[in-house]
Design a protein around this motif. Structure first.
Motif, PDB file in Angstrom:
ATOM      1  N   UNK A 221      53.263  41.892  42.385  1.00  0.00           N
ATOM      2  CA  UNK A 221      51.933  42.505  42.370  1.00  0.00           C
ATOM      3  C   UNK A 221      50.994  41.860  41.354  1.00  0.00           C
ATOM      4  N   UNK A 222      51.567  41.209  40.345  1.00  0.00           N
ATOM      5  CA  UNK A 222      50.730  40.535  39.351  1.00  0.00           C
ATOM      6  C   UNK A 222      49.935  39.406  40.004  1.00  0.00           C
ATOM      7  N   UNK A 223      50.541  38.782  41.020  1.00  0.00           N
ATOM      8  CA  UNK A 223      49.883  37.677  41.727  1.00  0.00           C
ATOM      9  C   UNK A 223      48.853  38.250  42.704  1.00  0.00           C
ATOM     10  N   UNK A 224      47.560  37.942  42.542  1.00  0.00           N
ATOM     11  CA  UNK A 224      46.531  38.495  43.430  1.00  0.00           C
ATOM     12  C   UNK A 224      46.750  38.091  44.884  1.00  0.00           C
ATOM     13  N   UNK A 225      46.632  39.068  45.766  1.00  0.00           N
ATOM     14  CA  UNK A 225      46.735  38.814  47.197  1.00  0.00           C
ATOM     15  C   UNK A 225      45.448  39.222  47.890  1.00  0.00           C
ATOM     16  N   UNK A 226      45.425  39.207  49.220  1.00  0.00           N
ATOM     17  CA  UNK A 226      44.220  39.584  49.975  1.00  0.00           C
ATOM     18  C   UNK A 226      43.674  40.954  49.602  1.00  0.00           C
ATOM     19  N   UNK A 227      44.542  41.956  49.413  1.00  0.00           N
ATOM     20  CA  UNK A 227      44.081  43.300  49.066  1.00  0.00           C
ATOM     21  C   UNK A 227      43.377  43.306  47.713  1.00  0.00           C
ATOM     22  N   UNK A 228      43.920  42.550  46.772  1.00  0.00           N
ATOM     23  CA  UNK A 228      43.324  42.478  45.439  1.00  0.00           C
ATOM     24  C   UNK A 228      41.940  41.840  45.495  1.00  0.00           C
ATOM     25  N   UNK A 229      41.815  40.744  46.249  1.00  0.00           N
ATOM     26  CA  UNK A 229      40.514  40.084  46.361  1.00  0.00           C
ATOM     27  C   UNK A 229      39.499  40.975  47.079  1.00  0.00           C
ATOM     28  N   UNK A 230      39.981  41.757  48.029  1.00  0.00           N
ATOM     29  CA  UNK A 230      39.095  42.702  48.722  1.00  0.00           C
ATOM     30  C   UNK A 230      38.572  43.744  47.728  1.00  0.00           C
ATOM     31  N   UNK A 231      39.476  44.293  46.918  1.00  0.00           N
ATOM     32  CA  UNK A 231      39.101  45.296  45.931  1.00  0.00           C
ATOM     33  C   UNK A 231      38.137  44.709  44.901  1.00  0.00           C
ATOM     34  N   UNK A 232      38.400  43.482  44.471  1.00  0.00           N
ATOM     35  CA  UNK A 232      37.513  42.837  43.507  1.00  0.00           C
ATOM     36  C   UNK A 232      36.133  42.597  44.106  1.00  0.00           C
ATOM     37  N   UNK A 233      36.098  42.267  45.388  1.00  0.00           N
ATOM     38  CA  UNK A 233      34.814  42.068  46.054  1.00  0.00           C
ATOM     39  C   UNK A 233      34.011  43.361  46.063  1.00  0.00           C
ATOM     40  N   UNK A 234      34.688  44.474  46.295  1.00  0.00           N
ATOM     41  CA  UNK A 234      34.018  45.781  46.280  1.00  0.00           C
ATOM     42  C   UNK A 234      33.492  46.099  44.887  1.00  0.00           C
ATOM     43  N   UNK A 235      34.285  45.816  43.871  1.00  0.00           N
ATOM     44  CA  UNK A 235      33.857  46.102  42.502  1.00  0.00           C
ATOM     45  C   UNK A 235      32.660  45.258  42.108  1.00  0.00           C
TER      46      UNK A 235
END
Length: 212
Positions: free
Chosen positions: A17-31
């Motif tokens: 989970x430490x390694x950013x995946x598609x879900x993480x980039x999606x969440x960061x885009x929202x933020x």
């Protein structure tokens, strides 16, 4: 299940989970797009979507995605198309290109963000494939119900992902504040967000059933 097995799963899951995946980039885009609150709501939505995959995997429904290329392809392209749609919508949204304030034109209701985030995660077949490939490594038929074990590991994973994704949401929100603080135009913020969505969509479109 033995405690040592669960502990090993926690370590392995946290490392992944430490390694950013598609879900993480999606969440960061929202933020970056709407701030910390929207990012954290996205985390809740993604967690709900992940829970759907856990339930589906526990009862064997997700196995269809591993045996049916047609099913995988349909889900894959629907999810990719939706991400690209969000990206294009953000890129072409109208906003003040000179204001130094936090952009308000493309803002969405938090409830809508929650549903959209859940949908994006549900429509990501790689999540189902990952659960089906990763969880069985820690499940033992002799330790009791396989379904219960799958649900237990899924619950642990969702909790860890919620914490990890939340931290990324806060990080992205701080980046947004720096951008706004330097009087960068809201149009530039929209471009960053829009391109992130589109990249995620293209990445999802080329996902392979044999990869996680």
């Amino acid at each position: 299940m033995e405690f040592s097995t669960i502990w090993l799963f926690v370590i392995a899951a946290a490392t992944l989970l430490i390694i950013p995946g598609p879900a993480v980039f999606y969440i960061m885009a929202r933020s970056i797009d709407q701030g910390k609150k929207a990012g954290l709501v996205s985390v809740l939505g993604v967690s709900l979507g992940g829970s759907v995959h856990v339930l589906a995997g526990a009862i064997g429904v997700s196995a269809i995605l591993m045996t049916s290329i047609a099913a995988f392809t349909i889900v894959k392209y629907l999810g990719a198309a939706y991400l690209i749609y969000l990206g294009c919508k953000t890129l072409f949204s109208k906003s003040d290109s000179t204001t130094s304030e936090i952009p308000t034109a493309p803002r969405k209701k938090l409830l809508k963000i929650f549903y959209e985030s859940a949908l994006v995660e549900v429509m990501n077949p790689k999540t189902a494939l990952f659960f089906l490939a990763f969880f069985p490594q820690f499940i033992s038929p002799t330790a009791g119900s396989v379904t219960v074990q799958f649900l237990l590991l899924g619950t642990i994973f969702i909790i860890l992902a919620f914490i990890s994704d939340g931290l990324y949401a806060v990080l992205a929100a701080s980046i947004r504040k720096r951008i706004v603080g330097r009087k960068t135009s809201s149009k530039f913020v929209n471009r960053i967000t829009g391109y992130l969505y589109i990249v995620l969509g293209v990445f999802s479109a080329f996902a392979s059933p044999s990869k996680t």
